[in-house]
Design a protein around this motif. Structure first.
Motif, PDB file in Angstrom:
ATOM      1  N   LEU A  88       0.824  -1.209   0.000  1.00 15.20           N
ATOM      2  CA  LEU A  88       0.000   0.000   0.000  1.00 15.20           C
ATOM      3  C   LEU A  88       0.857   1.257   0.000  1.00 15.20           C
ATOM      4  O   LEU A  88       0.448   2.290  -0.550  1.00 15.20           O
ATOM      5  N   SER A  89       2.049   1.181   0.607  1.00 17.16           N
ATOM      6  CA  SER A  89       2.929   2.342   0.629  1.00 17.16           C
ATOM      7  C   SER A  89       3.334   2.753  -0.781  1.00 17.16           C
ATOM      8  O   SER A  89       3.423   3.949  -1.092  1.00 17.16           O
ATOM      9  N   ILE A  90       3.570   1.775  -1.649  1.00 22.16           N
ATOM     10  CA  ILE A  90       4.014   2.076  -3.016  1.00 22.16           C
ATOM     11  C   ILE A  90       2.836   2.285  -3.956  1.00 22.16           C
ATOM     12  O   ILE A  90       2.789   3.270  -4.704  1.00 22.16           O
ATOM     13  N   THR A  91       1.877   1.393  -3.923  1.00 20.32           N
ATOM     14  CA  THR A  91       0.777   1.483  -4.893  1.00 20.32           C
ATOM     15  C   THR A  91      -0.128   2.678  -4.638  1.00 20.32           C
ATOM     16  O   THR A  91      -0.845   3.107  -5.547  1.00 20.32           O
ATOM     17  N   GLY A  92      -0.110   3.227  -3.415  1.00 19.42           N
ATOM     18  CA  GLY A  92      -0.945   4.388  -3.131  1.00 19.42           C
ATOM     19  C   GLY A  92      -0.614   5.583  -4.014  1.00 19.42           C
ATOM     20  O   GLY A  92      -1.486   6.420  -4.293  1.00 19.42           O
ATOM     21  N   GLU A  93       0.644   5.682  -4.465  1.00 17.46           N
ATOM     22  CA  GLU A  93       1.018   6.798  -5.336  1.00 17.46           C
ATOM     23  C   GLU A  93       0.267   6.741  -6.658  1.00 17.46           C
ATOM     24  O   GLU A  93       0.036   7.779  -7.292  1.00 17.46           O
ATOM     25  N   TRP A  94      -0.114   5.539  -7.108  1.00 19.41           N
ATOM     26  CA  TRP A  94      -0.863   5.384  -8.358  1.00 19.41           C
ATOM     27  C   TRP A  94      -2.358   5.204  -8.095  1.00 19.41           C
ATOM     28  O   TRP A  94      -3.170   5.833  -8.759  1.00 19.41           O
ATOM     29  N   THR A 172       8.941  -8.787  -0.337  1.00 20.68           N
ATOM     30  CA  THR A 172       8.047  -9.358  -1.348  1.00 20.68           C
ATOM     31  C   THR A 172       6.936  -8.379  -1.685  1.00 20.68           C
ATOM     32  O   THR A 172       6.586  -8.174  -2.857  1.00 20.68           O
ATOM     33  N   GLY A 173       6.379  -7.747  -0.657  1.00 20.03           N
ATOM     34  CA  GLY A 173       5.356  -6.735  -0.889  1.00 20.03           C
ATOM     35  C   GLY A 173       5.903  -5.532  -1.624  1.00 20.03           C
ATOM     36  O   GLY A 173       5.242  -4.975  -2.513  1.00 20.03           O
ATOM     37  N   THR A 174       7.121  -5.106  -1.285  1.00 16.55           N
ATOM     38  CA  THR A 174       7.745  -3.978  -1.983  1.00 16.55           C
ATOM     39  C   THR A 174       7.933  -4.291  -3.463  1.00 16.55           C
ATOM     40  O   THR A 174       7.654  -3.466  -4.339  1.00 16.55           O
ATOM     41  N   MET A 175       8.408  -5.505  -3.747  1.00 21.13           N
ATOM     42  CA  MET A 175       8.632  -5.908  -5.135  1.00 21.13           C
ATOM     43  C   MET A 175       7.322  -5.932  -5.914  1.00 21.13           C
ATOM     44  O   MET A 175       7.237  -5.404  -7.037  1.00 21.13           O
ATOM     45  N   LEU A 176       6.283  -6.523  -5.338  1.00 18.24           N
ATOM     46  CA  LEU A 176       5.000  -6.601  -6.048  1.00 18.24           C
ATOM     47  C   LEU A 176       4.389  -5.216  -6.238  1.00 18.24           C
ATOM     48  O   LEU A 176       3.756  -4.949  -7.270  1.00 18.24           O
ATOM     49  N   ALA A 184      -5.239  -3.206  -5.398  1.00 20.88           N
ATOM     50  CA  ALA A 184      -6.050  -4.425  -5.427  1.00 20.88           C
ATOM     51  C   ALA A 184      -5.316  -5.560  -6.127  1.00 20.88           C
ATOM     52  O   ALA A 184      -5.250  -6.686  -5.625  1.00 20.88           O
ATOM     53  N   ALA A 185      -4.750  -5.275  -7.300  1.00 23.93           N
ATOM     54  CA  ALA A 185      -4.062  -6.314  -8.064  1.00 23.93           C
ATOM     55  C   ALA A 185      -2.822  -6.810  -7.334  1.00 23.93           C
ATOM     56  O   ALA A 185      -2.519  -8.011  -7.338  1.00 23.93           O
ATOM     57  N   ALA A 186      -2.088  -5.912  -6.694  1.00 21.29           N
ATOM     58  CA  ALA A 186      -0.879  -6.313  -5.974  1.00 21.29           C
ATOM     59  C   ALA A 186      -1.218  -7.165  -4.754  1.00 21.29           C
ATOM     60  O   ALA A 186      -0.503  -8.123  -4.437  1.00 21.29           O
ATOM     61  N   PHE A 191      -1.209 -12.693  -2.236  1.00 22.75           N
ATOM     62  CA  PHE A 191      -1.791 -13.892  -1.633  1.00 22.75           C
ATOM     63  C   PHE A 191      -1.603 -15.114  -2.537  1.00 22.75           C
ATOM     64  O   PHE A 191      -1.425 -16.231  -2.041  1.00 22.75           O
ATOM     65  N   VAL A 192      -1.639 -14.912  -3.850  1.00 20.49           N
ATOM     66  CA  VAL A 192      -1.320 -16.016  -4.757  1.00 20.49           C
ATOM     67  C   VAL A 192       0.137 -16.425  -4.577  1.00 20.49           C
ATOM     68  O   VAL A 192       0.478 -17.613  -4.507  1.00 20.49           O
ATOM     69  N   TYR A 193       0.993 -15.435  -4.479  1.00 19.40           N
ATOM     70  CA  TYR A 193       2.443 -15.645  -4.362  1.00 19.40           C
ATOM     71  C   TYR A 193       2.798 -16.350  -3.055  1.00 19.40           C
ATOM     72  O   TYR A 193       3.681 -17.211  -3.022  1.00 19.40           O
ATOM     73  N   SER A 194       2.114 -15.973  -1.958  1.00 22.39           N
ATOM     74  CA  SER A 194       2.494 -16.490  -0.640  1.00 22.39           C
ATOM     75  C   SER A 194       1.673 -17.693  -0.190  1.00 22.39           C
ATOM     76  O   SER A 194       2.103 -18.429   0.709  1.00 22.39           O
TER      77      SER A 194
END
Length: 265
Positions: A88-94, A172-176, A184-186, A191-194
Motif C-alpha cells: 500500500l505504501s508504493i501502490t498508493g502513489e498510483w 516481497t510486498g515492496t517488489m509486487l 487491489a491487483a498487488a 496472496f497467490v504468491y504467498s
C-alpha cells in the motif's frame, strides 16, 4: 564621443538543493499512519500480538510454553501484515494519485522508492522487536500461571534469522508494489504468491521425486521457512540467496525500471 558599453546584468539564481533522503523517509513514515487503512494496519500488529499471546497462554500445552512458541505465534501474523503495508505504501502513489504531488516535489523517483523501502524496513524491525518483547512477557506470565519452568530457547542468531525472514516477506510486498502499482491487483498477487504457489510446490514435491530435491532452490517460501526454524546450514543459506535473487531481486529491478517510466494518471 566614445560609446559606453553596458554589460548585461546576470540574474542571481538561488542554489537548489535536493530534498534530503531523511526528510523523505520521515514523510513516508507519516503517510503510513495518516490514512485510516494505514492506521488500522499498524494497530492490527499490536492487536494480533496481544491476542496471539493470550491464545497461546490459554490453549497451548504446558510443555510448549517456551519463548520460541510465543515468538513464532506472534511473528506469523506480522509476516502477513508487513507485506501489505509495503504494498500500500508504493501502490498508493498510483491508486490514490498522490504520486502527482510526490513526484513533483521529489522528481527523482528512485529516491522516493528508496525512502518507502527504508520506512517499511524500519516499521518491520520495530514490529519484530515489539513481538520479541511481548513474547518475553507472555513467556514469563504463561509459565508463572502454569507453574512450569521458564524456557528461553531462542538465541541471538536465531532471533536475527527470524527478523531476516520477516524482512524477506516485507520485501516481497515492496517488489509486487513496484511491479504492479495497483493496490487491489498487488494484494491479490501477494496472496497467490504467498499461499497458492507454496501449496502447489508442496504437492508437486510430494508427488514428484525430481522436484523434491529441486524445491529448495526454486521455492522462496520453502527456503525462507528455514529462517524461522533455527540456525541454517551453508546449503540452506545458499538456497535463500538463490531463491531471493530469483524471486525478489530480479523482479524488483524490473519493477523499479517500470516505476521510473510509468505515468501517474
Amino acid at each position: 564621443m566614445t560609446a559606453t558599453v553596458v554589460a548585461p546584468v546576470r540574474e542571481q539564481r538561488a542554489d537548489v538543493y535536493p530534498v534530503p533522503l531523511s526528510r523523505v523517509v520521515n514523510v513516508e513514515l507519516r503517510k503510513m499512519f495518516d490514512t485510516r487503512s494505514g492506521f488500522w494496519l499498524m494497530a492490527s500488529i499490536v492487536i494480533t500480538a496481544l491476542l496471539t499471546t493470550i491464545g497461546t497462554i490459554a490453549f497451548a500445552p504446558d510443555a510448549d510454553l517456551t519463548y520460541y512458541t510465543f515468538a513464532k505465534a506472534i511473528g506469523f501474523p506480522m509476516t502477513v501484515v508487513l507485506p501489505i503495508i509495503a504494498i500500500l505504501s508504493i501502490t498508493g502513489e498510483w491508486s490514490q494519485r498522490s504520486g502527482l504531488t510526490t513526484f513533483t516535489l521529489v522528481p527523482h523517483r528512485n529516491r522516493v522508492i528508496a525512502a518507502k523501502a527504508v520506512s517499511s524496513v524500519a516499521v518491520a524491525i520495530a514490529s519484530m522487536l515489539f513481538a520479541f518483547a511481548i513474547g518475553a512477557i507472555g513467556n514469563l506470565v504463561g509459565t508463572a500461571i502454569t507453574g512450569t519452568d521458564t524456557v528461553w530457547d531462542v538465541s541471538l542468531a536465531e532471533g536475527v534469522n527470524i527478523v531476516l525472514g520477516s524482512l524477506l516477506c516485507l520485501l516481497t510486498g515492496t517488489m509486487l508494489g513496484m511491479l504492479i502499482r495497483s493496490s487491489a491487483a498487488a494484494l491479490v498477487a501477494y496472496f497467490v504468491y504467498s499461499l497458492l504457489l507454496p501449496t502447489v510446490a508442496g504437492i508437486l514435491a510430494s508427488s514428484q521425486d525430481w522436484f523434491r530435491d529441486l524445491q529448495p532452490w526454486v521455492d522462496l517460501n520453502y527456503a525462507q521457512a528455514a529462517l524461522f526454524e533455527g540456525t541454517l546450514t551453508a546449503e540452506q543459506w545458499a538456497n535463500v540467496a538463490v531463491t531471493a535473487s530469483t524471486w525478489l531481486v530480479l523482479p524488483a529491478i524490473l519493477g523499479l525500471r517500470m516505476v521510473m517510466k510509468s505515468e501517474v494518471k
